[in-house]
Write an enzyme that holds these catalytic residues in place. Structure first.
Site, PDB file in Angstrom:
ATOM      1  N   LYS A   1     -10.028   0.791  -2.299  1.00  0.00           N
ATOM      2  CA  LYS A   1     -10.172   0.347  -0.952  1.00  0.00           C
ATOM      3  C   LYS A   1     -11.647   0.830  -0.222  1.00  0.00           C
ATOM      4  CE  LYS A   1      -7.485   0.690   3.254  1.00  0.00           C
ATOM      5  NZ  LYS A   1      -6.436   1.310   4.070  1.00  0.00           N
TER       6      LYS A   1
ATOM      7  N   CYS B   1      -5.095  -3.785   2.876  1.00  0.00           N
ATOM      8  CA  CYS B   1      -4.753  -3.487   4.454  1.00  0.00           C
ATOM      9  C   CYS B   1      -5.918  -3.740   5.243  1.00  0.00           C
ATOM     10  CB  CYS B   1      -4.364  -1.941   4.337  1.00  0.00           C
ATOM     11  SG  CYS B   1      -3.107  -1.702   5.969  1.00  0.00           S
TER      12      CYS B   1
ATOM     13  N   GLU C   1       0.972  -1.388  -0.050  1.00  0.00           N
ATOM     14  CA  GLU C   1       0.187   0.018   0.063  1.00  0.00           C
ATOM     15  C   GLU C   1       0.971   1.161   0.070  1.00  0.00           C
ATOM     16  OE1 GLU C   1      -3.845   1.513   2.442  1.00  0.00           O
ATOM     17  OE2 GLU C   1      -2.274   0.558   3.497  1.00  0.00           O
TER      18      GLU C   1
END
Length: 277
Positions: A114, A156, A42
């Protein structure tokens, strides 16, 4: 086929980050004619930039400088690439944190924004994280068909939401790539157990590529421990600290064997019709 995760220590210096990634690609250990997929972490090209810097580098309508730079590297070094995350403009003042999957010719095979944003308080030097101030949440899941198998994309903080990973499995995922930048505090507590849990639940390979160490003169510290977890939940490769590659070979037959021997997807009775009742 081989997968290679790159553990980075990215900063706000885009050109320095790009140069580091290219240096590592030049040195990538690989066998001649072996298919190769690379996963970057990321924020691989811009770590810690505030809203103005994210907007400065953000692409528009799926095109932009950072996307082009990483697609070019995928083509130059002939690797399939999960290109970490880069900012892409949203409709408001924010940006999407977007991960691209490029072919070994630099063609865009798919992308993912995301979904879950890191708005939490952590007992570290930063203390308060509010990704939603800068980033806009995504709206869809992504599974991409590749020569390596069907690759699901997550980023993440998404790892804490098993419903997303179940949706990826239902959409056909066999491998799930997870570019990440876990904080040292949360990583030490939860990183490995979450990766193993998601791999066991989905019976997928999970590829967790992380940032590591002190960033931007110590303003942030990340956990590292990039690792490859197989569909049985075994960690088959890991880099706890430092920078560089984590590598392993992917065996799609192992996925098929585990799913045949323990068909948990077919056994799951917690489904929508039951919820409706």
């Amino acid at each position: 086929m081989q997968v290679s995760l790159l553990q980075c220590q990215s900063s706000r210096d885009v050109q320095a980050n790009l140069a580091y990634i290219e240096t590592q690609l030049k040195q990538l250990p690989r066998q001649i004619n072996q298919a190769q997929m690379v996963v970057l972490p990321e924020c691989c090209l811009l770590f810690g930039g505030h809203e103005s810097q994210q907007l400065q580098y953000a692409g528009i309508e799926d095109e932009g400088e950072l996307k082009h730079a990483l697609a070019t590297l995928a083509q130059r070094y002939q690797v399939y690439m999960v290109a970490g995350t880069i900012p892409m403009r949203a409709d408001d003042h924010r940006v999407f944190s977007r991960s691209y999957l490029f072919s070994d010719t630099g063609v865009t095979l798919g992308s993912y924004d995301k979904l879950h944003l890191f708005d939490v308080d952590v007992a570290d030097g930063t203390k308060t994280y509010r990704e939603s101030d800068t980033f806009h949440p995504g709206l869809r899941i992504t599974v991409v068909d590749t020569p390596f198998g069907k690759v699901g994309l997550a980023i993440c903080y998404d790892i804490r939401f098993p419903d997303l990973f179940r949706a990826l499995r239902l959409a056909g995922a066999e491998i799930i790539a997870l570019p990440s930048a876990f904080t040292k505090v949360t990583g030490e507590a939860h990183w490995q157990v979450l990766l193993q849990a998601r791999a066991i639940e989905t019976q997928c390979y999970v590829l967790g590529a992380g940032q590591w160490g002190q960033h931007n003169q110590g303003s942030r510290e990340t956990w590292g421990h990039s690792m490859i977890v197989d569909p049985w939940g075994k960690v088959i490769a890991e880099r706890p600290e430092g920078l560089g590659w984590v590598q392993a070979e992917i065996d799609l037959q192992q996925i098929a064997k585990i799913r045949q021997q323990m068909p948990v997807l077919g056994h799951n009775r917690f489904i929508e019709p039951m919820l409706a009742n």
